[in-house]
Design a protein around this motif. Structure first.
Motif, PDB file in Angstrom:
ATOM      1  N   GLU A  44      11.130   2.404  -6.533  1.00  9.53           N
ATOM      2  CA  GLU A  44      12.524   2.851  -6.481  1.00  9.53           C
ATOM      3  C   GLU A  44      12.627   4.132  -5.652  1.00  9.53           C
ATOM      4  OE1 GLU A  44      15.511   1.795  -7.772  1.00  9.53           O
ATOM      5  OE2 GLU A  44      14.403  -0.083  -8.066  1.00  9.53           O
ATOM      6  N   SER A  45      11.766   5.040  -5.974  1.00 14.85           N
ATOM      7  CA  SER A  45      11.793   6.331  -5.320  1.00 14.85           C
ATOM      8  C   SER A  45      11.464   6.193  -3.825  1.00 14.85           C
ATOM      9  CB  SER A  45      10.818   7.248  -6.061  1.00 14.85           C
ATOM     10  OG  SER A  45      10.186   8.132  -5.213  1.00 14.85           O
ATOM     11  N   TYR A  46      10.522   5.307  -3.526  1.00 11.26           N
ATOM     12  CA  TYR A  46      10.186   5.018  -2.122  1.00 11.26           C
ATOM     13  C   TYR A  46      11.418   4.496  -1.382  1.00 11.26           C
ATOM     14  CZ  TYR A  46       8.666   2.022   1.723  1.00 11.26           C
ATOM     15  OH  TYR A  46       8.559   1.403   2.941  1.00 11.26           O
ATOM     16  N   ALA A  90       0.820  -1.213   0.000  1.00  9.52           N
ATOM     17  CA  ALA A  90       0.000   0.000   0.000  1.00  9.52           C
ATOM     18  C   ALA A  90       0.853   1.261   0.000  1.00  9.52           C
ATOM     19  CB  ALA A  90      -0.933  -0.005   1.213  1.00  9.52           C
ATOM     20  N   ASP A  91       1.926   1.276   0.780  1.00  8.19           N
ATOM     21  CA  ASP A  91       2.708   2.513   0.873  1.00  8.19           C
ATOM     22  C   ASP A  91       3.302   2.919  -0.472  1.00  8.19           C
ATOM     23  OD1 ASP A  91       2.156   3.154   3.447  1.00  8.19           O
ATOM     24  OD2 ASP A  91       4.209   2.989   4.198  1.00  8.19           O
ATOM     25  N   VAL A  92       3.747   1.951  -1.259  1.00  6.80           N
ATOM     26  CA  VAL A  92       4.279   2.290  -2.584  1.00  6.80           C
ATOM     27  C   VAL A  92       3.142   2.783  -3.482  1.00  6.80           C
ATOM     28  CG1 VAL A  92       5.255   1.315  -4.709  1.00  6.80           C
ATOM     29  CG2 VAL A  92       6.338   0.855  -2.504  1.00  6.80           C
ATOM     30  N   LEU A 131       2.744   7.974   3.687  1.00  9.27           N
ATOM     31  CA  LEU A 131       3.277   6.638   3.973  1.00  9.27           C
ATOM     32  C   LEU A 131       2.974   6.244   5.416  1.00  9.27           C
ATOM     33  CD1 LEU A 131       6.855   7.104   2.417  1.00  9.27           C
ATOM     34  CD2 LEU A 131       4.859   6.088   1.322  1.00  9.27           C
ATOM     35  N   PRO A 132       1.717   5.944   5.711  1.00 10.29           N
ATOM     36  CA  PRO A 132       1.381   5.701   7.119  1.00 10.29           C
ATOM     37  C   PRO A 132       2.158   4.534   7.733  1.00 10.29           C
ATOM     38  CG  PRO A 132      -0.479   5.212   5.671  1.00 10.29           C
ATOM     39  CD  PRO A 132       0.556   5.864   4.837  1.00 10.29           C
TER      40      PRO A 132
END
Length: 987
Positions: free
Chosen positions: A714-716, A686-688, A830-831
């Motif tokens: 990638e960026s995450y 979920a965060d991505v 990004l919980p």
RNA sequence: GGGCUUGUAGCUCAGUUGGUCAGAGCGCACCGCUGAUAACGGUGAGGUCGGAGGUUCGAAUCCUCCCAGGCCCA
């Protein structure tokens, strides 16, 4: 260097290799580099559930007396799995809720579902038909049959609400999932009726005829989705309608010289075409396109009006001669024909020529037979021209008594031939033939469907609301002045739609919905007043809308007295009726358009749950949906609220676009270019997915492709790694209760100043719903300011300084603030990751719920004031990097630590700052600058003297690998810089 | 067919009121580091701003038309 291998330090270290590694403060953390989101997010969810995060936030808000910021969820339809549009929509909503919550506001979020309506009923009916149960139902009474269907529909809706709830929770959205609103809940239904009662009270509800798809076999109205198209043979007829006002016709075609009386003997006519001759008795007008060109030409011996472009084509149907041109008498525009009148070929009436933009030149004659009771477009044209919505066809498909006697009681399908024969006999038929075309059929009975005008309930858009303006004017006024639009063009779009929207048809002839609580007497008079509606609403609030089907009229109207109701029609107040009583009434069998129900949510949810109070001037802060809702939910919500209270239910509207595939094309199952939410969640977590949502410009079309999620991943990871590096250098650090002030000259003050700026920028971006800007600002800060500059420069002191050196501790304190602040800024997007990092910062274990980033607010600005010279320092750093790169390319050096860089300090600003720096920190600014470049030494030099000096010949510190000029052999035999010798504790 | 809207480097996007506005990140190429290592740092190449006209001293930025999309109507 040969001396290294013989130094005591090397022998003291493990084995034969010299090493000071164990004397370093190397990074250490339990925060893993790999996120493993798919595996770990459920644990976060479980922990939040365990601590009842949503309720805790409400409690916290109450304790702190936080201001309410009301946000209202539009209800998705309770059908199927969630798709990409839902993902986008729900995540954006969650961003809004979380960013405002972290601002210190109270933002309750009640998720909702649209439960009634045709898609579910249709699906359920299909299942009932397939399982053979439908036939059994048909033997029941109307109320019982509907109740049986409704029970199945309710089960169906509940099933999908449960499924979608699970999927929305997987997106890590924070919401009151234990208490959602459902349009089929009794209290919701009752509130919907309350709004309706207000509309009735204000005189906005009326009853009128409107054509609908009608199944003769089942004697019921059908929706578009219940039609199936099959080929069917029909009679196609070209018919002459004799012009009544011949003089006007001649004038229109510029033939004023001809004698009307003489010309009338030729029976000048309009030529129309239809494939449904049975609708001819209902003809009330002929429509022409105002801008098309029409000719008056001899056809079959009559001067005939027909579209110029179709003349030859139609003439050749009957007349084989090719000399068409000679027969042409005149030409004009459609607009010139308006107002002409003609005589119906077999009904005794005269009707007008009217204008319609939908007239085409593809088939027919360019003059369209218009029967307002038997076609959607005909209906609109009829409305626009004040024609009757005339429908002489009864529910069973036979004509009523208003048609000529030779048609009365006849089945319409049979009437096709009879009418054709009559037209032939009267010489009004130019041409006819049978042909095959695609025609709508009843999905159940597979019988052909007709358009038939039936009585429907409407909400008036142009009628003055009692003592006020009409809804359209109110809506246009408020959307012009009072409502904010994100993006701004939504205003124009919505107002355009409001300008052209017709009256709202509120009724549907279905079972799965909220009944329209009207009663009829034997004469067809209806009883529908504010009081009757409120009376029924009370029953519905207790028993749900099932009450309508299970209770008698008398039970439903218990407590209502027509005699004392000022709005009740006289016939219901009359003494005669009073003696018969409500039991003699018939309940309406119509239900509400589902849009009416969802359009009442401002009252049914926000008013009822105390999150807004529209009647007292407290609307909802924001509605956020796809841009299709400018016509959908936004508009129906606006209309019901204006009708009931005169006020718009929202202060602002935010819209997002629609997901399309990587080529910008619409996604559809048939094209096979869809992407499933489940698959994305399984593959990326979920965060991505949320990081991706934050990265897009949601106002326009949104391209979706797996590759874009790869990029987001990638960026995450870059951001995650920055957090990890911060955490790994804070392993031996505990924040002091009291914050020391950072010397403004220090690099730490600089980075905290940058953080303050970024924090402000990100929060401002959140405020204006610009999540993309927040995303890129956060990303750039992590990569550029932190990873490439600050963290790279401070690595040496963190690793090599004495653990408790002032310089190292100061940097750790800055890093603590950075990590804390970043977690909070990232938390809305990004919980999971933000909470994971935040908990790691405080080193709480898995079960511990004492720390949760979601219960914090954004960090206040950190109290630092960085020296203004840092701007110049950073510019000099970039310039020096070019110098360094050139030296590397020229193979002067390979490793930057082998280099001394001569930094150009043209105006002496750096040297001047060096003094302030040394005074404030006790350290050398040259050494600080060297760390910023990752080199061993730096000198400030005059204009044009920038260069790189190789230091390969100087001794290298075995611990820090620097060649800073202080390296010498120490008492333990190792080669160390002064700093490293001190850190290790050797002389 | 109509209303609204989108089209800038391979990809995702910045580019207020027309004048250093042709930018960022990713990707790619090359280099460095090997004590953030399934990481990290540095440098570089890449676009006639969907197309065609027009207004202007000057347009990605204003106007017209066209092409390809999207939403909502018809």
């Amino acid at each position: 260097m040969s001396s290294e291998s013989s130094s005591p330090a090397s022998t003291q270290a493990q084995g034969d290799k010299p090493s000071y590694k164990q004397t370093l403060n190397l990074p250490k953390t339990a925060f893993p580099m790999r996120a493993n989101l798919v595996q770990n997010e459920p644990a976060s969810m479980k922990r939040w559930d365990g601590m009842r995060l949503y309720d805790t936030l409400r409690q916290l808000s109450a304790d702190e007396r936080r201001d309410l910021w009301s946000f209202h969820d539009g209800p998705p339809y309770a059908n199927g799995s969630i798709h990409l549009g839902h993902l986008l929509n729900k995540v954006l909503k969650d961003f809004v809720v979380r960013t405002r919550t972290m601002q210190g506001l109270d933002v309750p979020y009640v998720p909702g579902w649209d439960c009634h309506g045709l898609p579910i009923e249709h699906k359920v009916m299909t299942e009932l038909v397939e399982s053979g149960k439908a036939a059994k139902l048909d033997t029941l009474s109307d109320d019982d049959r509907r109740m049986a269907v409704r029970r199945e529909c309710r089960k169906y809706a509940e099933k999908f609400i449960k499924l979608q709830t699970g999927q929305m929770r997987q997106l890590l959205t924070v919401a009151d999932y234990d208490h959602p609103y459902l349009t089929m809940q009794p209290e919701y239904e009752a509130a919907t009726l309350e709004v309706f009662a207000n509309l009735v009270e204000h005189g906005l509800v009326y009853r009128a005829l409107k054509p609908v798809h009608w199944s003769i076999a089942n004697q019921t109205a059908l929706a578009e989705a219940e039609l199936e198209y099959y080929d069917r043979q029909d009679l196609s007829v070209y018919v002459w309608f004799e012009v009544e006002d011949v003089a006007a016709l001649l004038k229109a075609f510029g033939l004023a010289g001809k004698d009307p009386k003489e010309f009338a003997d030729l029976k000048p006519s309009l030529m129309i075409w239809t494939t449904t001759p049975w609708t001819l008795p209902a003809n009330l007008a002929v429509a022409v396109h105002p801008r098309y060109e029409y000719v008056l030409a001899m056809m079959g011996g009559r001067p005939t009006v027909i579209a110029a472009e179709l003349y030859a084509k139609v003439k050749s149907l009957r007349e084989k001669s090719s000399a068409h041109g000679a027969a042409e008498l005149g030409r004009c525009k459609g607009a010139d024909l308006l107002g002409l009148t003609y005589r119906h070929p077999f009904c005794n009436r005269v009707s007008p020529v009217v204008s319609a933009e939908y007239v085409t030149l593809e088939d027919g004659t360019g003059l369209v037979h218009t029967a307002p009771g038997h076609g959607a477009e005909d209906f609109q044209t009829g409305h626009a021209n004040g024609l009757d919505i005339y429908c002489p066809v009864r529910a069973d498909g036979t004509y009523d008594d208003t048609v000529p006697d030779w048609l009365r009681g006849m089945d319409i399908w049979k009437a096709n031939e009879v009418i054709a024969k009559r037209l032939e006999d009267d010489g009004a038929m130019y041409f006819s033939h049978t042909f095959t075309h695609s025609y709508p059929h009843d999905w159940r009975g597979k019988t052909p469907v007709i358009f038939r005008a039936t009585e429907q309930w409407f909400a008036a858009v142009d009628k003055p609301r009692a003592g006020d303006l009409d809804l359209r004017t109110l809506a246009l006024d408020q959307t012009r002045d009072d409502v904010k639009f994100y993006p701004e063009w939504g205003r124009n779009r919505m107002r355009g739609m409001l300008e052209s929207r017709p009256d709202w048809c509120l009724s549907r002839q279905r079972a799965w919905g909220l009944p329209i609580p009207a009663f009829f007497d034997a004469d067809g008079n209806y009883l529908l007043t504010r009081r009757t509606v409120m009376c029924v609403a009370e029953k519905v609030r207790v028993k749900g809308s099932d009450a309508w089907f299970t209770m008698s009229p008398a039970q439903l109207l218990e407590g209502y007295d027509a005699a004392s109701d000022p709005d009740a029609p006289d016939s219901f107040k009359a003494q005669a009726w009073q003696s018969v009583g409500p039991e003699s009434l018939r309940k309406s069998s119509d239900i509400f358009d589902v849009w009416f129900e969802s359009g009442c949510s401002w009252h049914a949810v926000m008013d009822q749950r105390g999150q807004a109070d529209l009647a007292n001037g407290k609307p909802v802060e924001l509605y956020l949906e796809g841009s299709d809702q400018h016509r959908g939910w936004f508009q129906v919500s606006l209309l019901t609220a204006l009708g009931a209270t005169g006020r718009a239910p929202f202060k602002a509207l935010l819209t997002h676009g629609f997901t399309v595939d990587k080529d910008g094309k619409k996604m559809s199952k048939s094209l096979g270019n869809t992407i499933e939410v489940e698959d994305l969640l399984k593959k990326y977590g979920a965060d991505v997915c949320r990081w991706w949502v934050a990265s897009i410009n949601f106002e326009g079309d949104i391209k979706v492709d797996y590759s874009l999620f790869d990029v987001a991943g990638e960026s995450y990871r870059k951001v995650r790694n920055t957090l990890r590096f911060l955490l790994s250098n804070l392993d031996d650090y505990t924040p002091l209760d009291q914050r020391e002030t950072m010397p403004g000259a220090s690099l730490d003050a600089w980075v905290l100043g940058e953080y303050n700026r970024v924090s402000q920028e990100v929060r401002a971006a959140y405020d204006r719903y610009d999540f993309r800007a927040a995303h890129s600002t956060l990303y750039d800060f992590c990569n550029d300011t932190l990873s490439a500059v600050y963290l790279a420069a401070t690595k040496d002191r963190l690793y090599c300084d004495r653990p408790d050196s002032m310089r190292r501790r100061r940097t750790q304190r800055a890093m603590w603030e950075l990590c804390d602040g970043l977690c909070r800024l990232l938390a809305p997007i990004l919980p999971h990751t933000a909470d994971e990092a935040y908990r790691s910062l405080w080193k709480v274990d898995a079960k511990d719920t004492s720390r949760c980033v979601q219960l914090t607010t954004y960090l206040d600005a950190i109290d630092v004031s960085a020296d203004a010279a840092w701007t110049k320092v950073m510019a000099a750093r970039e310039a020096s990097q070019q110098t360094l790169e050139a030296a590397r390319a020229a193979q002067v050096i390979e490793n930057p630590l082998d280099a001394e860089v001569h930094v150009q300090d043209a105006d002496g600003a750096l040297a001047a700052f060096a003094t302030r720096f040394a005074d404030a920190t006790g350290d050398s600014f040259e050494a600080e600058f060297a760390d910023l470049l990752g080199v061993s030494r730096v000198k400030f030099v005059g204009p044009g003297a920038a260069r790189v000096v190789a230091l390969a010949d100087e001794p290298r510190c075995e611990r820090s690998w620097k060649r800073d000029g202080t390296v010498k052999q120490r008492s333990d035999g190792g080669w160390l810089t002064d700093r490293d010798a001190q850190a290790v504790g050797v002389a």
